[in-house]
Design a protein around this motif. Structure first.
Motif, PDB file in Angstrom:
ATOM      1  N   PRO A 140       0.827  -1.217   0.000  1.00 53.26           N
ATOM      2  CA  PRO A 140       0.000   0.000   0.000  1.00 53.26           C
ATOM      3  C   PRO A 140       0.854   1.257   0.000  1.00 53.26           C
ATOM      4  CG  PRO A 140      -0.726  -1.564   1.675  1.00 53.26           C
ATOM      5  CD  PRO A 140       0.591  -2.044   1.185  1.00 53.26           C
ATOM      6  N   GLU A 141       0.379   2.279  -0.689  1.00 51.24           N
ATOM      7  CA  GLU A 141       1.134   3.534  -0.783  1.00 51.24           C
ATOM      8  C   GLU A 141       0.673   4.557   0.254  1.00 51.24           C
ATOM      9  OE1 GLU A 141       0.819   4.895  -4.773  1.00 51.24           O
ATOM     10  OE2 GLU A 141       1.955   3.212  -5.622  1.00 51.24           O
ATOM     11  N   ASN A 142      -0.461   4.313   0.897  1.00 52.40           N
ATOM     12  CA  ASN A 142      -0.970   5.255   1.891  1.00 52.40           C
ATOM     13  C   ASN A 142       0.040   5.439   3.013  1.00 52.40           C
ATOM     14  OD1 ASN A 142      -2.508   6.487   4.044  1.00 52.40           O
ATOM     15  ND2 ASN A 142      -4.336   5.939   2.867  1.00 52.40           N
ATOM     16  N   LYS A 143       0.347   6.688   3.364  1.00 51.59           N
ATOM     17  CA  LYS A 143       1.346   6.963   4.398  1.00 51.59           C
ATOM     18  C   LYS A 143       0.853   6.583   5.788  1.00 51.59           C
ATOM     19  CE  LYS A 143       3.726  10.647   1.889  1.00 51.59           C
ATOM     20  NZ  LYS A 143       4.156  12.076   1.903  1.00 51.59           N
TER      21      LYS A 143
ATOM     22  N   PRO B 294      -0.437   9.151  15.677  1.00 51.28           N
ATOM     23  CA  PRO B 294      -1.365   9.516  14.588  1.00 51.28           C
ATOM     24  C   PRO B 294      -1.098   8.776  13.282  1.00 51.28           C
ATOM     25  CG  PRO B 294       0.277  11.240  14.895  1.00 51.28           C
ATOM     26  CD  PRO B 294       0.492  10.249  16.008  1.00 51.28           C
ATOM     27  N   GLU B 295       0.032   8.098  13.187  1.00 54.88           N
ATOM     28  CA  GLU B 295       0.357   7.392  11.951  1.00 54.88           C
ATOM     29  C   GLU B 295      -0.322   6.030  11.854  1.00 54.88           C
ATOM     30  OE1 GLU B 295       4.569   7.157  11.788  1.00 54.88           O
ATOM     31  OE2 GLU B 295       4.850   9.271  11.272  1.00 54.88           O
ATOM     32  N   VAL B 296      -0.944   5.576  12.948  1.00 50.97           N
ATOM     33  CA  VAL B 296      -1.605   4.264  12.969  1.00 50.97           C
ATOM     34  C   VAL B 296      -3.113   4.442  13.017  1.00 50.97           C
ATOM     35  CG1 VAL B 296      -1.869   2.081  14.189  1.00 50.97           C
ATOM     36  CG2 VAL B 296       0.368   3.207  14.135  1.00 50.97           C
ATOM     37  N   GLN B 297      -3.811   3.833  12.077  1.00 49.25           N
ATOM     38  CA  GLN B 297      -5.268   3.913  12.010  1.00 49.25           C
ATOM     39  C   GLN B 297      -5.849   2.507  11.896  1.00 49.25           C
ATOM     40  OE1 GLN B 297      -7.085   6.680  12.280  1.00 49.25           O
ATOM     41  NE2 GLN B 297      -9.104   5.810  11.907  1.00 49.25           N
TER      42      GLN B 297
ATOM     43  N   GLY C 100     -10.573  -9.035  -1.538  1.00 45.40           N
ATOM     44  CA  GLY C 100      -9.134  -9.196  -1.780  1.00 45.40           C
ATOM     45  C   GLY C 100      -8.418  -7.867  -1.903  1.00 45.40           C
ATOM     46  N   GLU C 101      -8.940  -6.999  -2.759  1.00 43.84           N
ATOM     47  CA  GLU C 101      -8.308  -5.693  -2.945  1.00 43.84           C
ATOM     48  C   GLU C 101      -8.430  -4.835  -1.684  1.00 43.84           C
ATOM     49  OE1 GLU C 101      -6.386  -4.612  -5.075  1.00 43.84           O
ATOM     50  OE2 GLU C 101      -6.625  -5.946  -6.809  1.00 43.84           O
ATOM     51  N   THR C 102      -9.530  -5.006  -0.955  1.00 42.76           N
ATOM     52  CA  THR C 102      -9.694  -4.255   0.284  1.00 42.76           C
ATOM     53  C   THR C 102      -8.611  -4.635   1.285  1.00 42.76           C
ATOM     54  OG1 THR C 102     -12.085  -4.079  -0.016  1.00 42.76           O
ATOM     55  CG2 THR C 102     -11.248  -3.774   2.213  1.00 42.76           C
ATOM     56  N   ILE C 103      -8.355  -5.915   1.442  1.00 43.89           N
ATOM     57  CA  ILE C 103      -7.296  -6.367   2.348  1.00 43.89           C
ATOM     58  C   ILE C 103      -5.948  -5.824   1.896  1.00 43.89           C
ATOM     59  CG2 ILE C 103      -6.060  -8.392   3.219  1.00 43.89           C
ATOM     60  CD1 ILE C 103      -8.693  -9.958   2.992  1.00 43.89           C
ATOM     61  N   ARG C 104      -5.700  -5.840   0.596  1.00 42.55           N
ATOM     62  CA  ARG C 104      -4.415  -5.402   0.067  1.00 42.55           C
ATOM     63  C   ARG C 104      -4.216  -3.885   0.175  1.00 42.55           C
ATOM     64  NH1 ARG C 104      -1.447  -8.793  -3.168  1.00 42.55           N
ATOM     65  NH2 ARG C 104      -0.853  -7.119  -4.605  1.00 42.55           N
ATOM     66  N   ASN C 105      -5.280  -3.156   0.398  1.00 42.27           N
ATOM     67  CA  ASN C 105      -5.172  -1.707   0.565  1.00 42.27           C
ATOM     68  C   ASN C 105      -4.801  -1.311   1.988  1.00 42.27           C
ATOM     69  OD1 ASN C 105      -5.703  -0.942  -2.079  1.00 42.27           O
ATOM     70  ND2 ASN C 105      -7.924  -0.936  -1.776  1.00 42.27           N
ATOM     71  N   HIS C 106      -4.565  -2.295   2.847  1.00 42.48           N
ATOM     72  CA  HIS C 106      -4.147  -2.048   4.221  1.00 42.48           C
ATOM     73  C   HIS C 106      -2.759  -2.631   4.445  1.00 42.48           C
ATOM     74  CE1 HIS C 106      -8.503  -1.584   4.272  1.00 42.48           C
ATOM     75  NE2 HIS C 106      -8.368  -0.878   5.375  1.00 42.48           N
ATOM     76  N   HIS C 107      -2.012  -1.999   5.318  1.00 42.93           N
ATOM     77  CA  HIS C 107      -0.639  -2.445   5.548  1.00 42.93           C
ATOM     78  C   HIS C 107      -0.563  -3.741   6.339  1.00 42.93           C
ATOM     79  CE1 HIS C 107      -0.285   1.894   4.757  1.00 42.93           C
ATOM     80  NE2 HIS C 107       0.907   1.614   4.279  1.00 42.93           N
TER      81      HIS C 107
END
Length: 275
Positions: free
Chosen positions: A85-88, A118-121, A158-165
């Protein structure tokens, strides 16, 4: 006659979800019904060795009539590389039906420990038994680092899981929690994402700490919070676990492997009956 016992009825309804009180007429009838089903079958199939041990003891079954077959993912295993994932913001995912064995309160308590980071959601996806209780708990704790999403369809999972770190397994202390590999873990492996889950006998049948999973004690919010930070700060370890989890999904949890395993069990059972 083959009996599918992948979700033992008495254990699920009485012990785990407590929908029927133990010792009541209804619970005793359910136990006798399941015992009759198991004893009448030529072969009982379950999902883990730990579950087989429980069924054999609970209903006094001979070992040769109880076998295990690991489950497969509910999502298509069409991912060939671990997720990146690219989300910071470091996004930690729980998916499920909020049943007791998931230990969702442990996740909430870990989120409280990490509230000043704040970096963990945390993202909770799903509906189920304890959801209202969990939402009330989050509100009472005044946590702003947990987001609730009602549901995601299987074709998007599948894509939803992959969008998370990072994904989360289970952390409950019910007896069943120590005997199962939860369905979410099969999906996580198919998606190729690192995950944290409780270190249980069932999990140990397939997974090893820091190899294809990150294992911690059950019901330990501090251990979970620490695991999240360790992985967040160690992308090399995350990629290692994600890659090994993906390999596990494509081998031991693949439809081809599961099919061959079932055929072998049936062939051996047939030969035993002939002899």
């Amino acid at each position: 006659v083959i009996y599918d016992v992948f979700i033992p009825l008495y254990d699920a309804v009485v012990n785990d979800r407590k929908l029927i009180k133990e010792g009541t007429i209804a619970s005793r009838m359910l136990h006798r019904f399941e015992a009759l089903c198991c004893r009448s079958a030529d072969l009982c199939l379950l999902d883990t060795k730990a579950h087989c041990k429980y069924i054999r003891k609970e209903f006094k079954l001979p070992p040769q009539r109880v076998r295990h077959v690991y489950l497969g993912s509910t999502i298509q295993s069409n991912f060939h590389k671990p997720a990146m994932p690219e989300n910071k913001t470091f996004r930690v995912l729980y998916t499920g039906t909020y049943i007791p064995l998931h230990g969702v309160k442990t996740i909430v308590s870990a989120a409280k420990i990490l509230i000043d980071n704040p970096e963990v959601q945390f993202i909770f996806i799903g509906q189920g038994q304890l959801k209202h209780e969990i939402k009330d708990l989050v509100k009472d704790m005044n946590l702003n680092n947990i987001e609730f999403i009602d549901w995601v369809s299987t074709d998007r999972l599948g894509e939803t899981i992959r969008n998370h770190h990072l994904s989360l397994g289970i952390f409950g202390t019910t007896a069943k929690a120590f005997r199962v590999i939860p369905s979410k873990v099969y999906d996580i492996c198919a998606a190729g994402v690192p995950f944290v889950t409780a270190d249980t006998p069932a999990i140990q049948e397939i997974f090893a700490h820091k190899k294809n999973a990150y294992l911690i004690p059950a019901d330990d919010p501090t251990a979970l919070a620490n695991a999240i930070l360790v992985l967040k700060n160690n992308p090399i370890l995350m990629r290692k676990i994600a890659s090994a989890a993906l390999d596990t999904g494509k081998t031991l949890f693949s439809l081809d492997y599961i099919g061959r395993q079932v055929l072998d069990i049936l062939n051996n059972a047939g030969q035993s009956n002939i002899s």
